[in-house]
Motif scaffolding. Sequence first.
Motif, PDB file in Angstrom:
ATOM      1  N   ARG A  51      19.057   2.289  -0.417  1.00 33.29           N
ATOM      2  CA  ARG A  51      18.153   3.389  -0.058  1.00 33.29           C
ATOM      3  C   ARG A  51      17.784   4.240  -1.271  1.00 33.29           C
ATOM      4  O   ARG A  51      17.204   5.300  -1.131  1.00 33.29           O
ATOM      5  N   HIS A  53      15.865   5.207  -4.935  1.00 28.33           N
ATOM      6  CA  HIS A  53      14.477   5.104  -5.362  1.00 28.33           C
ATOM      7  C   HIS A  53      14.377   5.302  -6.867  1.00 28.33           C
ATOM      8  O   HIS A  53      15.307   5.761  -7.512  1.00 28.33           O
ATOM      9  N   THR A  67      10.537   2.374  -4.179  1.00 31.90           N
ATOM     10  CA  THR A  67      11.793   2.050  -3.526  1.00 31.90           C
ATOM     11  C   THR A  67      11.780   0.599  -3.066  1.00 31.90           C
ATOM     12  O   THR A  67      10.745  -0.064  -3.116  1.00 31.90           O
ATOM     13  N   TRP A  68      12.928   0.124  -2.634  1.00 26.77           N
ATOM     14  CA  TRP A  68      13.078  -1.232  -2.110  1.00 26.77           C
ATOM     15  C   TRP A  68      13.036  -1.154  -0.592  1.00 26.77           C
ATOM     16  O   TRP A  68      13.803  -0.418   0.009  1.00 26.77           O
ATOM     17  N   ASP A  69      12.124  -1.904   0.024  1.00 23.01           N
ATOM     18  CA  ASP A  69      12.048  -1.974   1.487  1.00 23.01           C
ATOM     19  C   ASP A  69      12.999  -3.070   1.944  1.00 23.01           C
ATOM     20  O   ASP A  69      12.714  -4.255   1.784  1.00 23.01           O
ATOM     21  N   GLU A  70      14.124  -2.671   2.492  1.00 25.49           N
ATOM     22  CA  GLU A  70      15.182  -3.606   2.873  1.00 25.49           C
ATOM     23  C   GLU A  70      14.713  -4.593   3.939  1.00 25.49           C
ATOM     24  O   GLU A  70      15.031  -5.780   3.876  1.00 25.49           O
ATOM     25  N   GLU A  71      13.945  -4.126   4.907  1.00 23.95           N
ATOM     26  CA  GLU A  71      13.479  -5.014   5.978  1.00 23.95           C
ATOM     27  C   GLU A  71      12.501  -6.056   5.471  1.00 23.95           C
ATOM     28  O   GLU A  71      12.624  -7.233   5.767  1.00 23.95           O
ATOM     29  N   VAL A  76       8.046  -1.003  -2.806  1.00 23.46           N
ATOM     30  CA  VAL A  76       6.873  -0.282  -2.328  1.00 23.46           C
ATOM     31  C   VAL A  76       6.775   1.087  -2.995  1.00 23.46           C
ATOM     32  O   VAL A  76       7.776   1.660  -3.424  1.00 23.46           O
ATOM     33  N   GLY A  84       3.185   3.399   0.591  1.00 27.48           N
ATOM     34  CA  GLY A  84       3.358   2.185   1.385  1.00 27.48           C
ATOM     35  C   GLY A  84       2.824   0.933   0.730  1.00 27.48           C
ATOM     36  O   GLY A  84       3.022  -0.167   1.241  1.00 27.48           O
ATOM     37  N   GLN A  86       2.540  -2.292  -1.377  1.00 33.71           N
ATOM     38  CA  GLN A  86       3.530  -3.276  -1.817  1.00 33.71           C
ATOM     39  C   GLN A  86       3.374  -3.572  -3.309  1.00 33.71           C
ATOM     40  O   GLN A  86       2.265  -3.722  -3.799  1.00 33.71           O
TER      41      GLN A  86
END
Length: 121
Positions: A51, A53, A67-71, A76, A84, A86
């Motif tokens: 979580r 950044h 940050t890293w979008d884990e899902e 992003v 938002g 990518q």
Amino acid sequence: MSVDKPRESDESRDLGARLYGPVNAVYVELRAGAPGVVASCKRGHYEPATRSHLRVSYRAEPARVVTWDEEAQYYVWVGGPDDGGQLGREPRRVAARIAETLGAPFSAPSDDPAAEGRTGR
């Protein structure tokens, strides 16, 4: 008897990876390829490393956050004009895109240590 001990730089890199997760990889690529970009890894005191950044800026450009979008498993932009948006999955390419967005030069170092010192002949 000789025992290989990790170099201090390896130890600090491992510590950074544990503390800051995936954004640390982009930070390392930015430091190598775009040293003029000011970058810092941040995370909340009780937040997991995934979580965290990366705050980046260059010259007069306003600071931006990645940050890293884990899902979704990609980097992003967070907030700002590209919120938002990518950036991709591969840290070196993400670092190059960050530098380009900020207007900073980016020069990726060679992965081939033997290439250092070659003259291109």
